[in-house]
Design a protein around this motif. Structure first.
Motif, PDB file in Angstrom:
ATOM      1  N   VAL A   5       8.197 -16.853  -0.442  1.00 26.12           N
ATOM      2  CA  VAL A   5       6.855 -17.286  -0.081  1.00 26.12           C
ATOM      3  C   VAL A   5       6.016 -17.337  -1.351  1.00 26.12           C
ATOM      4  CG1 VAL A   5       6.979 -16.290   2.237  1.00 26.12           C
ATOM      5  CG2 VAL A   5       6.061 -14.916   0.368  1.00 26.12           C
ATOM      6  N   ARG A   6       4.948 -18.139  -1.323  1.00 25.25           N
ATOM      7  CA  ARG A   6       4.044 -18.180  -2.473  1.00 25.25           C
ATOM      8  C   ARG A   6       3.243 -16.883  -2.558  1.00 25.25           C
ATOM      9  NH1 ARG A   6       0.006 -21.292  -1.713  1.00 25.25           N
ATOM     10  NH2 ARG A   6      -0.608 -21.648  -3.868  1.00 25.25           N
ATOM     11  N   ASN A   7       2.931 -16.494  -3.793  1.00 25.14           N
ATOM     12  CA  ASN A   7       2.080 -15.323  -3.995  1.00 25.14           C
ATOM     13  C   ASN A   7       0.802 -15.396  -3.167  1.00 25.14           C
ATOM     14  OD1 ASN A   7       3.143 -13.334  -5.644  1.00 25.14           O
ATOM     15  ND2 ASN A   7       2.613 -14.380  -7.538  1.00 25.14           N
ATOM     16  N   ALA A   8       0.331 -16.620  -2.934  1.00 25.95           N
ATOM     17  CA  ALA A   8      -0.938 -16.815  -2.219  1.00 25.95           C
ATOM     18  C   ALA A   8      -0.912 -16.232  -0.818  1.00 25.95           C
ATOM     19  CB  ALA A   8      -1.288 -18.301  -2.166  1.00 25.95           C
ATOM     20  N   VAL A   9       0.268 -15.981  -0.262  1.00 25.02           N
ATOM     21  CA  VAL A   9       0.330 -15.385   1.081  1.00 25.02           C
ATOM     22  C   VAL A   9      -0.321 -13.999   1.070  1.00 25.02           C
ATOM     23  CG1 VAL A   9       2.554 -14.170   0.926  1.00 25.02           C
ATOM     24  CG2 VAL A   9       1.847 -15.161   3.099  1.00 25.02           C
ATOM     25  N   LEU A  10      -0.383 -13.372  -0.109  1.00 20.79           N
ATOM     26  CA  LEU A  10      -1.016 -12.055  -0.225  1.00 20.79           C
ATOM     27  C   LEU A  10      -2.426 -12.157  -0.819  1.00 20.79           C
ATOM     28  CD1 LEU A  10       1.971  -9.830  -1.434  1.00 20.79           C
ATOM     29  CD2 LEU A  10       0.935  -9.920   0.841  1.00 20.79           C
ATOM     30  N   SER A  11      -3.007 -13.338  -0.747  1.00 18.92           N
ATOM     31  CA  SER A  11      -4.379 -13.503  -1.209  1.00 18.92           C
ATOM     32  C   SER A  11      -5.303 -12.543  -0.464  1.00 18.92           C
ATOM     33  CB  SER A  11      -4.833 -14.948  -0.973  1.00 18.92           C
ATOM     34  OG  SER A  11      -6.166 -15.138  -1.356  1.00 18.92           O
ATOM     35  N   SER A  12      -6.115 -11.806  -1.206  1.00 17.32           N
ATOM     36  CA  SER A  12      -7.064 -10.811  -0.679  1.00 17.32           C
ATOM     37  C   SER A  12      -6.390  -9.538  -0.180  1.00 17.32           C
ATOM     38  CB  SER A  12      -7.929 -11.401   0.454  1.00 17.32           C
ATOM     39  OG  SER A  12      -8.693 -12.483  -0.021  1.00 17.32           O
ATOM     40  N   TYR A  13      -5.064  -9.406  -0.389  1.00 22.53           N
ATOM     41  CA  TYR A  13      -4.371  -8.195   0.058  1.00 22.53           C
ATOM     42  C   TYR A  13      -4.922  -6.951  -0.640  1.00 22.53           C
ATOM     43  CZ  TYR A  13      -0.923  -4.498   0.253  1.00 22.53           C
ATOM     44  OH  TYR A  13      -0.329  -3.275   0.404  1.00 22.53           O
ATOM     45  N   VAL A  14      -5.118  -7.048  -1.954  1.00 20.55           N
ATOM     46  CA  VAL A  14      -5.601  -5.893  -2.709  1.00 20.55           C
ATOM     47  C   VAL A  14      -6.982  -5.474  -2.214  1.00 20.55           C
ATOM     48  CG1 VAL A  14      -6.351  -5.098  -4.986  1.00 20.55           C
ATOM     49  CG2 VAL A  14      -4.226  -6.404  -4.760  1.00 20.55           C
ATOM     50  N   GLU A  15      -7.872  -6.448  -2.037  1.00 17.70           N
ATOM     51  CA  GLU A  15      -9.232  -6.137  -1.591  1.00 17.70           C
ATOM     52  C   GLU A  15      -9.234  -5.523  -0.188  1.00 17.70           C
ATOM     53  OE1 GLU A  15      -9.363  -9.412  -4.587  1.00 17.70           O
ATOM     54  OE2 GLU A  15      -8.176  -8.943  -2.802  1.00 17.70           O
ATOM     55  N   LEU A  16      -8.426  -6.075   0.706  1.00 24.31           N
ATOM     56  CA  LEU A  16      -8.363  -5.526   2.061  1.00 24.31           C
ATOM     57  C   LEU A  16      -7.821  -4.100   2.046  1.00 24.31           C
ATOM     58  CD1 LEU A  16      -8.504  -5.708   5.145  1.00 24.31           C
ATOM     59  CD2 LEU A  16      -6.246  -6.811   5.107  1.00 24.31           C
ATOM     60  N   SER A  17      -6.763  -3.869   1.277  1.00 27.36           N
ATOM     61  CA  SER A  17      -6.167  -2.532   1.213  1.00 27.36           C
ATOM     62  C   SER A  17      -7.170  -1.513   0.697  1.00 27.36           C
ATOM     63  CB  SER A  17      -4.927  -2.560   0.317  1.00 27.36           C
ATOM     64  OG  SER A  17      -3.936  -3.410   0.846  1.00 27.36           O
ATOM     65  N   GLN A  18      -7.872  -1.872  -0.368  1.00 26.35           N
ATOM     66  CA  GLN A  18      -8.860  -0.949  -0.931  1.00 26.35           C
ATOM     67  C   GLN A  18      -9.984  -0.663   0.055  1.00 26.35           C
ATOM     68  OE1 GLN A  18      -9.798  -3.086  -4.528  1.00 26.35           O
ATOM     69  NE2 GLN A  18      -8.254  -1.993  -5.732  1.00 26.35           N
ATOM     70  N   SER A  19     -10.376  -1.666   0.847  1.00 23.48           N
ATOM     71  CA  SER A  19     -11.436  -1.448   1.835  1.00 23.48           C
ATOM     72  C   SER A  19     -10.995  -0.507   2.944  1.00 23.48           C
ATOM     73  CB  SER A  19     -11.882  -2.785   2.442  1.00 23.48           C
ATOM     74  OG  SER A  19     -10.901  -3.293   3.342  1.00 23.48           O
ATOM     75  N   LEU A  20      -9.663  -0.380   3.131  1.00 24.05           N
ATOM     76  CA  LEU A  20      -9.120   0.508   4.160  1.00 24.05           C
ATOM     77  C   LEU A  20      -8.617   1.823   3.565  1.00 24.05           C
ATOM     78  CD1 LEU A  20      -7.149  -2.121   6.294  1.00 24.05           C
ATOM     79  CD2 LEU A  20      -9.418  -1.157   6.746  1.00 24.05           C
ATOM     80  N   ALA A  21      -8.955   2.042   2.284  1.00 20.73           N
ATOM     81  CA  ALA A  21      -8.645   3.307   1.606  1.00 20.73           C
ATOM     82  C   ALA A  21      -7.149   3.574   1.457  1.00 20.73           C
ATOM     83  CB  ALA A  21      -9.323   4.476   2.323  1.00 20.73           C
ATOM     84  N   ILE A  22      -6.362   2.513   1.200  1.00 26.25           N
ATOM     85  CA  ILE A  22      -4.949   2.699   0.866  1.00 26.25           C
ATOM     86  C   ILE A  22      -4.696   2.097  -0.509  1.00 26.25           C
ATOM     87  CG2 ILE A  22      -4.190   2.727   3.273  1.00 26.25           C
ATOM     88  CD1 ILE A  22      -3.269  -0.146   2.952  1.00 26.25           C
ATOM     89  N   ASP A  23      -3.628   2.545  -1.170  1.00 24.21           N
ATOM     90  CA  ASP A  23      -3.328   2.147  -2.545  1.00 24.21           C
ATOM     91  C   ASP A  23      -2.419   0.926  -2.552  1.00 24.21           C
ATOM     92  OD1 ASP A  23      -2.630   1.851  -5.174  1.00 24.21           O
ATOM     93  OD2 ASP A  23      -2.020   3.928  -5.488  1.00 24.21           O
ATOM     94  N   PRO A  24      -2.935  -0.265  -2.828  1.00 24.10           N
ATOM     95  CA  PRO A  24      -2.100  -1.470  -2.776  1.00 24.10           C
ATOM     96  C   PRO A  24      -1.007  -1.490  -3.842  1.00 24.10           C
ATOM     97  CG  PRO A  24      -4.254  -1.972  -3.712  1.00 24.10           C
ATOM     98  CD  PRO A  24      -4.328  -0.577  -3.193  1.00 24.10           C
ATOM     99  N   GLN A  25      -1.295  -0.975  -5.034  1.00 27.47           N
ATOM    100  CA  GLN A  25      -0.302  -1.009  -6.097  1.00 27.47           C
ATOM    101  C   GLN A  25       0.905  -0.144  -5.771  1.00 27.47           C
ATOM    102  OE1 GLN A  25      -2.001  -0.205  -9.913  1.00 27.47           O
ATOM    103  NE2 GLN A  25      -3.319  -2.011  -9.889  1.00 27.47           N
ATOM    104  N   ALA A  26       0.655   1.041  -5.255  1.00 30.43           N
ATOM    105  CA  ALA A  26       1.758   1.934  -4.903  1.00 30.43           C
ATOM    106  C   ALA A  26       2.635   1.318  -3.815  1.00 30.43           C
ATOM    107  CB  ALA A  26       1.208   3.284  -4.440  1.00 30.43           C
ATOM    108  N   LEU A  27       2.009   0.704  -2.823  1.00 31.19           N
ATOM    109  CA  LEU A  27       2.769   0.098  -1.734  1.00 31.19           C
ATOM    110  C   LEU A  27       3.559  -1.116  -2.227  1.00 31.19           C
ATOM    111  CD1 LEU A  27       0.145   0.344   1.153  1.00 31.19           C
ATOM    112  CD2 LEU A  27       2.246   1.669   0.899  1.00 31.19           C
ATOM    113  N   MET A  28       2.963  -1.914  -3.094  1.00 29.49           N
ATOM    114  CA  MET A  28       3.670  -3.083  -3.630  1.00 29.49           C
ATOM    115  C   MET A  28       4.881  -2.664  -4.442  1.00 29.49           C
ATOM    116  SD  MET A  28       0.650  -5.777  -4.635  1.00 29.49           S
ATOM    117  CE  MET A  28       1.837  -7.082  -4.969  1.00 29.49           C
ATOM    118  N   LYS A  29       4.724  -1.624  -5.237  1.00 29.62           N
ATOM    119  CA  LYS A  29       5.854  -1.152  -6.044  1.00 29.62           C
ATOM    120  C   LYS A  29       6.985  -0.619  -5.174  1.00 29.62           C
ATOM    121  CE  LYS A  29       3.167  -0.208 -10.211  1.00 29.62           C
ATOM    122  NZ  LYS A  29       2.635   0.830 -11.138  1.00 29.62           N
TER     123      LYS A  29
END
Length: 355
Positions: A5-29
């Motif tokens: 899939v294109r990276n764009a499928v995760l557009s705004s994923y980081v912002e949404l995760s941070q707004s819900l108080a979870i760590d997007p980088q840790a989950l992506m890794k």
């Protein structure tokens, strides 16, 4: 190979995760995805990894509506180049049919089908991951994105007759009702949207026939067929992974959802090895990057995946016959000579006519 899939499928994923108080980088890794790579929306990543990421994110945030919340942040431009043509389609039907027909250009695991019968239109949406895995969030993201797309053409007050899911209902219906309307059905035999077929005849008042012609010409020049080769996929992933310093056949295989032997086999069928493809891709990128005087050689070294500038310099000399600094200087001198040599001729052509 597993669908990408294109990276764009995760557009705004980081912002949404941070707004819900979870760590997007840790989950992506955890699923083998590079957070930095999200900046390049047209790059391709593993569909399986994205599906797993959405499930992990929903669990970490304790939000069963995570996929829908991500769909809510979708913009038209998330679809990539095809969005330029979609904006100029004359009505909702032609726009939706175009989106379905070219879905492989933005999501290889998405398979949708539009049918009409007895005055009703049914858009069925399925995800083919190549294996059995939980995909509730990815499914709701896809259906939610289609719903948002249709509202873009039919108006913000438009409601379908029903929005269906094969999985069970959420504990809290709040987000689902707010974004999809009250007509929700769960534990159905398909995922998708049912609405009046006449809605598809709604004209796009913003469509410009002349601009549509230009958009079609541009889109046809970049449109790709479904037969994207495994070689193309591996080359794309090499370009994505090089700046991370983790560009290996194991990492590529992980991103594709296969083992390294499968990658070797597909490359061998095209007369390539991973090393040869890595070197040719790196060589092409190096020529483009070193030619740009605004980029430092240290920066270029990192972008090409070298651990140190000295290693990059040795590799460059072996492949180009000169150090990157000398090669850049000589290229600049050649360009300056060409400009000087061309100047008198242009002046003669454009000069005054003698008396």
């Amino acid at each position: 190979m597993k669908p990408l899939v294109r990276n764009a499928v995760l557009s705004s994923y980081v912002e949404l995760s941070q707004s819900l108080a979870i760590d997007p980088q840790a989950l992506m890794k955890r699923v083998g995805l590079d957070p930095v790579g999200l900046a390049v929306q047209d790059r391709w990543i593993s569909g399986k990894a994205v599906t797993e990421l959405l499930e992990l994110s929903a669990a970490a945030s304790n939000r069963q509506d995570f996929g829908l919340l991500l769909a809510e942040r979708r913009r038209f431009s998330t679809l990539g180049p095809i969005s330029l043509l979609l904006r100029e389609e004359p009505d909702a039907r032609s726009a939706l049919e175009l989106l379905v027909r070219h879905e492989h250009m933005y999501n290889e695991m998405l398979h949708s089908r539009l049918s009409e019968a007895h005055g009703l239109a049914t858009l069925k949406v399925s995800l083919e991951l190549g294996e059995t895995t939980g995909a509730r969030q990815a499914t709701e993201l896809a259906v939610g994105a289609f719903h948002r797309f249709l509202r873009g053409f039919l108006g913000s007050r438009w409601q379908p007759l029903s929005t269906c899911f094969t999985h069970g209902p959420p504990e809290d219906f709040g987000t689902h009702r707010r974004l999809l309307g009250p007509a929700l059905e769960f534990d159905r035999e398909f995922n998708g949207i049912v609405f009046y077929a006449s809605d598809l005849d709604t004209p796009n008042n913003l469509s410009d026939p002349l601009l549509r012609t230009y958009a079609q010409q541009y889109f046809e020049s970049i449109a790709v067929t479904r037969e994207t080769t495994e070689l193309d996929r591996v080359r794309e992933l090499i370009e994505v992974l090089l700046p991370t310093g983790r560009c290996s056949i194991d990492q590529v295989a992980c991103s594709l959802g296969v083992d390294r032997r499968t990658v070797h086999r597909h490359l061998a069928a095209r007369g390539e090895t991973f090393s040869s493809l890595l070197n040719s891709t790196r060589t092409q990128l190096a020529e483009q990057l070193v030619a740009n005087p605004r980029r430092s050689l240290t920066e270029i070294s990192g972008l090409l995946g070298f651990s140190a500038p000295s290693a990059f310099s040795r590799w460059f000399r072996d492949n180009f016959g000169d150090s990157p600094r000398t090669w850049r200087a000589e290229r600049n001198r050649r360009q300056q000579r060409q400009q000087r040599d061309g100047a008198p001729q242009r002046a003669g052509v454009a000069g005054p006519v003698p008396n």
